[in-house]
Design a protein around this motif. Structure first.
Motif, mmCIF file in Angstrom:
data_model
loop_
_atom_site.group_PDB
_atom_site.id
_atom_site.type_symbol
_atom_site.label_atom_id
_atom_site.label_comp_id
_atom_site.label_asym_id
_atom_site.label_seq_id
_atom_site.Cartn_x
_atom_site.Cartn_y
_atom_site.Cartn_z
ATOM 1 N N SER A 222 4.700 -58.322 -54.847
ATOM 2 C CA SER A 222 5.153 -56.936 -54.969
ATOM 3 C C SER A 222 4.648 -56.149 -53.770
ATOM 4 O O SER A 222 3.880 -56.652 -52.945
ATOM 5 C CB SER A 222 4.620 -56.301 -56.264
ATOM 6 O OG SER A 222 3.201 -56.238 -56.234
ATOM 7 N N ARG A 223 5.084 -54.892 -53.673
ATOM 8 C CA ARG A 223 4.595 -54.009 -52.612
ATOM 9 C C ARG A 223 3.097 -53.776 -52.759
ATOM 10 O O ARG A 223 2.368 -53.707 -51.762
ATOM 11 C CB ARG A 223 5.342 -52.678 -52.646
ATOM 12 C CG ARG A 223 6.753 -52.747 -52.074
ATOM 13 C CD ARG A 223 7.453 -51.397 -52.222
ATOM 14 N NE ARG A 223 6.694 -50.319 -51.623
ATOM 15 C CZ ARG A 223 6.763 -49.981 -50.333
ATOM 16 N NH1 ARG A 223 7.563 -50.652 -49.526
ATOM 17 N NH2 ARG A 223 6.061 -48.975 -49.862
ATOM 18 N N ASN A 224 2.613 -53.635 -53.990
ATOM 19 C CA ASN A 224 1.182 -53.429 -54.208
ATOM 20 C C ASN A 224 0.377 -54.622 -53.709
ATOM 21 O O ASN A 224 -0.714 -54.462 -53.145
ATOM 22 C CB ASN A 224 0.905 -53.186 -55.687
ATOM 23 C CG ASN A 224 1.439 -51.844 -56.167
ATOM 24 O OD1 ASN A 224 1.606 -50.912 -55.378
ATOM 25 N ND2 ASN A 224 1.716 -51.742 -57.458
ATOM 26 N N HIS A 225 0.916 -55.820 -53.938
ATOM 27 C CA HIS A 225 0.251 -57.023 -53.441
ATOM 28 C C HIS A 225 0.195 -57.013 -51.914
ATOM 29 O O HIS A 225 -0.838 -57.340 -51.306
ATOM 30 C CB HIS A 225 0.987 -58.268 -53.944
ATOM 31 C CG HIS A 225 0.346 -59.550 -53.530
ATOM 32 N ND1 HIS A 225 1.053 -60.715 -53.336
ATOM 33 C CD2 HIS A 225 -0.948 -59.857 -53.244
ATOM 34 C CE1 HIS A 225 0.234 -61.674 -52.969
ATOM 35 N NE2 HIS A 225 -0.990 -61.177 -52.909
ATOM 36 N N ALA A 226 1.303 -56.623 -51.272
ATOM 37 C CA ALA A 226 1.329 -56.555 -49.806
ATOM 38 C C ALA A 226 0.331 -55.519 -49.297
ATOM 39 O O ALA A 226 -0.362 -55.750 -48.296
ATOM 40 C CB ALA A 226 2.740 -56.223 -49.324
ATOM 41 N N TRP A 227 0.243 -54.374 -49.967
ATOM 42 C CA TRP A 227 -0.726 -53.350 -49.575
ATOM 43 C C TRP A 227 -2.150 -53.872 -49.715
ATOM 44 O O TRP A 227 -3.012 -53.609 -48.872
ATOM 45 C CB TRP A 227 -0.554 -52.099 -50.435
ATOM 46 C CG TRP A 227 0.445 -51.115 -49.915
ATOM 47 C CD1 TRP A 227 1.648 -50.779 -50.457
ATOM 48 C CD2 TRP A 227 0.317 -50.324 -48.721
ATOM 49 N NE1 TRP A 227 2.281 -49.847 -49.690
ATOM 50 C CE2 TRP A 227 1.497 -49.542 -48.609
ATOM 51 C CE3 TRP A 227 -0.666 -50.214 -47.743
ATOM 52 C CZ2 TRP A 227 1.701 -48.659 -47.561
ATOM 53 C CZ3 TRP A 227 -0.462 -49.325 -46.692
ATOM 54 C CH2 TRP A 227 0.710 -48.565 -46.610
ATOM 55 N N LEU A 228 -2.426 -54.606 -50.787
ATOM 56 C CA LEU A 228 -3.762 -55.132 -51.025
ATOM 57 C C LEU A 228 -4.171 -56.109 -49.929
ATOM 58 O O LEU A 228 -5.299 -56.044 -49.405
ATOM 59 C CB LEU A 228 -3.818 -55.814 -52.395
ATOM 60 C CG LEU A 228 -5.163 -56.436 -52.790
ATOM 61 C CD1 LEU A 228 -6.225 -55.349 -52.900
ATOM 62 C CD2 LEU A 228 -5.036 -57.185 -54.119
ATOM 63 N N ILE A 229 -3.270 -57.009 -49.559
ATOM 64 C CA ILE A 229 -3.565 -57.978 -48.510
ATOM 65 C C ILE A 229 -3.727 -57.264 -47.168
ATOM 66 O O ILE A 229 -4.596 -57.613 -46.359
ATOM 67 C CB ILE A 229 -2.464 -59.044 -48.433
ATOM 68 C CG1 ILE A 229 -2.333 -59.764 -49.780
ATOM 69 C CG2 ILE A 229 -2.772 -60.050 -47.339
ATOM 70 C CD1 ILE A 229 -3.623 -60.391 -50.269
ATOM 71 N N PHE A 230 -2.897 -56.253 -46.924
ATOM 72 C CA PHE A 230 -2.991 -55.484 -45.679
ATOM 73 C C PHE A 230 -4.358 -54.819 -45.556
ATOM 74 O O PHE A 230 -5.006 -54.883 -44.499
ATOM 75 C CB PHE A 230 -1.880 -54.443 -45.632
ATOM 76 C CG PHE A 230 -2.039 -53.424 -44.541
ATOM 77 C CD1 PHE A 230 -1.812 -53.768 -43.212
ATOM 78 C CD2 PHE A 230 -2.417 -52.122 -44.831
ATOM 79 C CE1 PHE A 230 -1.974 -52.828 -42.198
ATOM 80 C CE2 PHE A 230 -2.576 -51.185 -43.830
ATOM 81 C CZ PHE A 230 -2.352 -51.543 -42.506
ATOM 82 N N VAL A 231 -4.813 -54.187 -46.626
ATOM 83 C CA VAL A 231 -6.123 -53.528 -46.611
ATOM 84 C C VAL A 231 -7.231 -54.556 -46.408
ATOM 85 O O VAL A 231 -8.182 -54.335 -45.645
ATOM 86 C CB VAL A 231 -6.340 -52.740 -47.914
ATOM 87 C CG1 VAL A 231 -7.769 -52.212 -48.005
ATOM 88 C CG2 VAL A 231 -5.355 -51.579 -48.004
ATOM 89 N N GLY A 232 -7.113 -55.711 -47.091
ATOM 90 C CA GLY A 232 -8.124 -56.748 -46.939
ATOM 91 C C GLY A 232 -8.218 -57.260 -45.513
ATOM 92 O O GLY A 232 -9.320 -57.423 -44.968
ATOM 93 N N ASP A 233 -7.061 -57.510 -44.891
ATOM 94 C CA ASP A 233 -7.064 -57.982 -43.503
ATOM 95 C C ASP A 233 -7.664 -56.944 -42.565
ATOM 96 O O ASP A 233 -8.399 -57.282 -41.631
ATOM 97 C CB ASP A 233 -5.634 -58.322 -43.068
ATOM 98 C CG ASP A 233 -5.104 -59.581 -43.735
ATOM 99 O OD1 ASP A 233 -5.927 -60.405 -44.165
ATOM 100 O OD2 ASP A 233 -3.871 -59.742 -43.825
ATOM 101 N N GLN A 234 -7.344 -55.657 -42.817
ATOM 102 C CA GLN A 234 -7.889 -54.595 -41.981
ATOM 103 C C GLN A 234 -9.409 -54.512 -42.120
ATOM 104 O O GLN A 234 -10.133 -54.413 -41.127
ATOM 105 C CB GLN A 234 -7.258 -53.256 -42.371
ATOM 106 C CG GLN A 234 -5.830 -53.082 -41.917
ATOM 107 C CD GLN A 234 -5.748 -52.658 -40.460
ATOM 108 O OE1 GLN A 234 -6.750 -52.341 -39.837
ATOM 109 N NE2 GLN A 234 -4.557 -52.647 -39.915
ATOM 110 N N VAL A 235 -9.904 -54.553 -43.344
ATOM 111 C CA VAL A 235 -11.343 -54.435 -43.583
ATOM 112 C C VAL A 235 -12.097 -55.591 -42.928
ATOM 113 O O VAL A 235 -13.116 -55.389 -42.247
ATOM 114 C CB VAL A 235 -11.632 -54.390 -45.100
ATOM 115 C CG1 VAL A 235 -13.131 -54.526 -45.368
ATOM 116 C CG2 VAL A 235 -11.112 -53.090 -45.702
#
Length: 214
Positions: free
Chosen positions: A132-145
């Motif tokens: 889902s979009r929420n899953h994509a946002w979660l992975i994006f934030v994780g990669d950024q952090v």
């Protein structure tokens, strides 16, 4: 001549059915990256998954190499100061910055391994890497952090290594990397792989962003 005009109830039912189909298609499109409404889109989506897998493998490998090279960095030698030979023993755990680098690299390795398993399993089931979009946002934030954490750890370790290599100006503190060249070389390799890992995580974050609008 037979009149094929539809009644108002039939027209209403058809309109509701069409709206339901459109909503279902729109909902399905948000679950893929990018939408797979055609064969070309499916191939494009599959290429995204392959790129993610390659990046996760690279990030996992870089993290493990960085950790392994750092934790095996230790050396004994002697140094001459004012004509006195003093014993030296250096180990990665003597520096908080090096321990910080090992900890962040280990965390990135776990993150990359987890995402690699999830992406590979979903690819084998012919599903998108993102649920889902929420899953994509979660992975994006994780990669950024994790990318910023790797930059922080690499920079801190670089400062300590540079101090060991150049000494302190206007003091008699010597260049410890001359007698401990093997130790400093191993630390430098570990730091290099840490910064390379930052680059891989940044590319992965860019792919995450490309998936968010769908």
């Amino acid at each position: 001549m037979i009149n094929h005009l539809k009644t108002p109830s039939e027209t209403s039912d058809q309109t509701i059915t069409t709206a339901t189909k459109v909503a279902a298609v729109a909902e399905t499109a948000t679950m893929t990256c990018p939408s797979v409404s055609s064969n070309s889109d499916r191939k494009f989506s599959r290429s995204y998954d392959v790129m993610h897998i390659v990046l996760r493998i690279g990030s996992l490998s870089a993290s493990l190499i960085s950790v392994f090279v750092m934790v095996t960095a230790k050396e004994k030698s002697t140094i001459s100061i004012y004509g006195f030979d003093l014993p030296l023993y250096s180990k990665w755990s003597f520096s908080g910055s090096f321990e910080y680098l090992v900890g962040v690299s280990a965390a990135v390795a776990v993150h990359s391994l987890l995402q690699l398993v999830i992406t590979t399993s979903r690819m084998l089931r012919k599903s998108s890497a993102y649920t889902s979009r929420n899953h994509a946002w979660l992975i994006f934030v994780g990669d950024q952090v994790f990318a910023y954490a790797m930059i922080s750890a690499g920079s801190a370790a670089t400062g300590v290594t540079n101090l060991n290599r150049t000494g302190i100006k206007h003091t008699s503190l010597p260049n410890f990397c001359k007698p401990l060249h093997s130790f400093c070389d191993r630390v430098g390799v570990s730091i290099a792989f840490a910064f390379f890992n930052c680059f891989l995580l940044a590319i992965s974050a860019v792919l995450d962003v490309l998936c968010l609008p769908n």
